[in-house]
Design an enzyme around this catalytic site. Structure first.
Site: not given
Length: 460
Positions: A173, A386
């Protein structure tokens, strides 16, 4: 090649499958990149962000990609993307006064190619976290879980026997937030599709979220209060709760008319915070906190430059008592949530950064059962990533991280798009929480004056 056999239950369906993994490898930038050290912002390197976050994406078979292994396509695209986003291929080091820096040494990110003898359909028709046997979908490479001197990303791509695949990633993170990860993965996906002209150029500029010089704390920061634990935070279980259009509509009708224009996030946050606080068995007079992740980019003047991928949010806290939440209607909790969001300004962010410089590495968010942490990923657009197989069937957090709850976009068994919220609580508290949710959803809605008048007239 290693093999492991897993037994799990997805959507109440018992499932057994075998995962075959290749040896983990390091994927480095495809071409030479600058060897330099980059300083993180005072927001990035705070102690409370020093953990890893697991994400998972599920993809269907795409006939046009037949004969291509998704892991090989993504590995090649990843190496190309790391030429631009080369800090991801580096390692965190600690500088003077504990300040974190990225040593851009090109060592690379950890990558695993895998196959599993299971189809996407066998995972069920309502994919929501937490995902059983996630350790098989993202193998925890020994020694990779650290913060310093460890890979910033761990990726496993598991091809399924139907031709679909599962993309799992573990993110340190410190290097970025959920929106920063989406930006990075969108570039990997564009490379994978052969659309290099669609890349988002990265912007480092982490100094934009540094403290003033000299640092000045100008706001109150209850999110870093050191709170004594009244109950142990152990034996935790995780469970997801789905809120579709019907549930959201019902909850809005529990609010007075002037509060119904709130966002879905505000509404669900108030609702879940109230139910959770009543479920954890604290005394009525005890304080409970709600720490809400708020992105500050839109509130900065000027906004952060497009392409910035560092942590750009703060965690302001609302505080009240169990009694106040229980005895007041839902609108009480909602107004506290709205006040917290409104307080998150550029000034607030600069104040947090200054607090990190002045008191820095000793400050942590209160990790106690009375503190409820949440972050909204429903608008991050992770499902749009995608790689050439179309958009993801599900994309988001794989499980709750400690006591942090995350909102992600998901579908239920009816195919309705809604919000899935992952909750982490001790088992007895989880049962009480589910009961509180059910009880509130059965409450009578508040009538507005117009509908009340119509009902009276129709009865005359």
């Amino acid at each position: 090649m290693s093999h492991s056999r897993s037994m799990a239950t997805f959507s109440n369906i018992p499932l057994t499958f075998t995962v075959r993994r290749c040896k983990p490898e390091f994927v480095a930038p495809a071409r030479p990149t600058p060897c330099e050290q980059k300083v993180l912002s005072d927001i990035d390197d705070q102690a409370s962000f020093r953990f890893h976050v697991p994400f998972v994406h599920f993809y269907r078979n795409e006939p046009s990609m037949e004969g291509k292994h998704p892991a090989e396509v993504i590995r090649t695209a990843l190496a190309e993307t790391l030429v631009l986003y080369y800090p991801f291929a580096g390692r965190l080091r600690e500088g003077a006064n504990g300040k974190l820096i990225v040593d851009c040494n090109g060592e690379g990110v950890l990558f695993i190619k895998a196959d599993a003898d299971v189809t996407l359909e066998q995972f069920g028709d309502a994919l929501q976290p937490p995902f059983p046997c996630f350790d098989e979908l993202l193998f925890d490479v020994p020694g990779s879980q650290g913060i310093l001197n460890c890979p910033l990303l761990l990726i496993q791509v598991t091809q399924l026997k139907c031709g679909g695949f599962i993309f799992a990633i573990r993110l340190n993170h410190i290097i970025c937030d959920g929106l920063g990860l989406k930006q990075f993965l969108s570039n990997v996906a564009a490379m994978a599709r052969g659309e290099a002209t669609h890349l988002i150029p990265p912007v480092w500029e982490r100094h934009l979220l540094d403290a003033r010089d000299p640092p000045r704390v100008t706001c109150t920061h209850h999110e870093y209060d050191q709170v004594e634990a009244s109950l142990p935070l152990d034996n935790l279980v995780q469970r997801s709760f789905f809120f579709g259009p019907a549930q959201v509509s019902l909850l809005r009708r529990l609010l007075p008319l002037h509060l119904r224009r709130c966002t879905k996030f505000e509404l669900l946050t108030a609702f879940i915070w109230r139910c959770r606080s009543l479920a954890i068995n604290l005394q009525p007079h005890e304080e409970v906190r709600m720490l809400c992740a708020v992105n500050v980019n839109s509130k900065m003047k000027p906004p952060l430059p497009q392409g910035y991928y560092g942590n750009a949010f703060v965690f302001p806290a609302a505080i009240t008592t169990v009694k106040n939440l229980g005895e007041n209607p839902l609108g009480y909790a909602l107004e506290l949530v709205k006040q917290v969001k409104a307080s998150s300004s550029m000034e607030y962010m600069k104040s947090v950064a200054s607090l990190m410089v002045i008191r820095g590495k000793r400050l942590y968010f209160p990790n106690v059962i009375g503190s409820f942490f949440l972050s909204d990923l429903t608008k991050a657009g992770l499902e749009d990533v995608d790689f050439g197989w179309g958009k993801a069937v599900f994309a988001g957090i794989a499980k709750a991280v400690g006591v942090i709850s995350l909102f992600v976009q998901a579908r239920n068994k009816k195919g309705e798009v809604g919000t899935s919220v992952t909750i982490c609580l001790p088992a007895p508290a989880m049962e009480r929480f589910a009961q509180e949710l059910d009880k509130m959803l059965k409450q009578q809605p508040i009538e507005d004056n117009k509908s009340k008048s119509n009902r009276i007239l129709s009865a005359m």
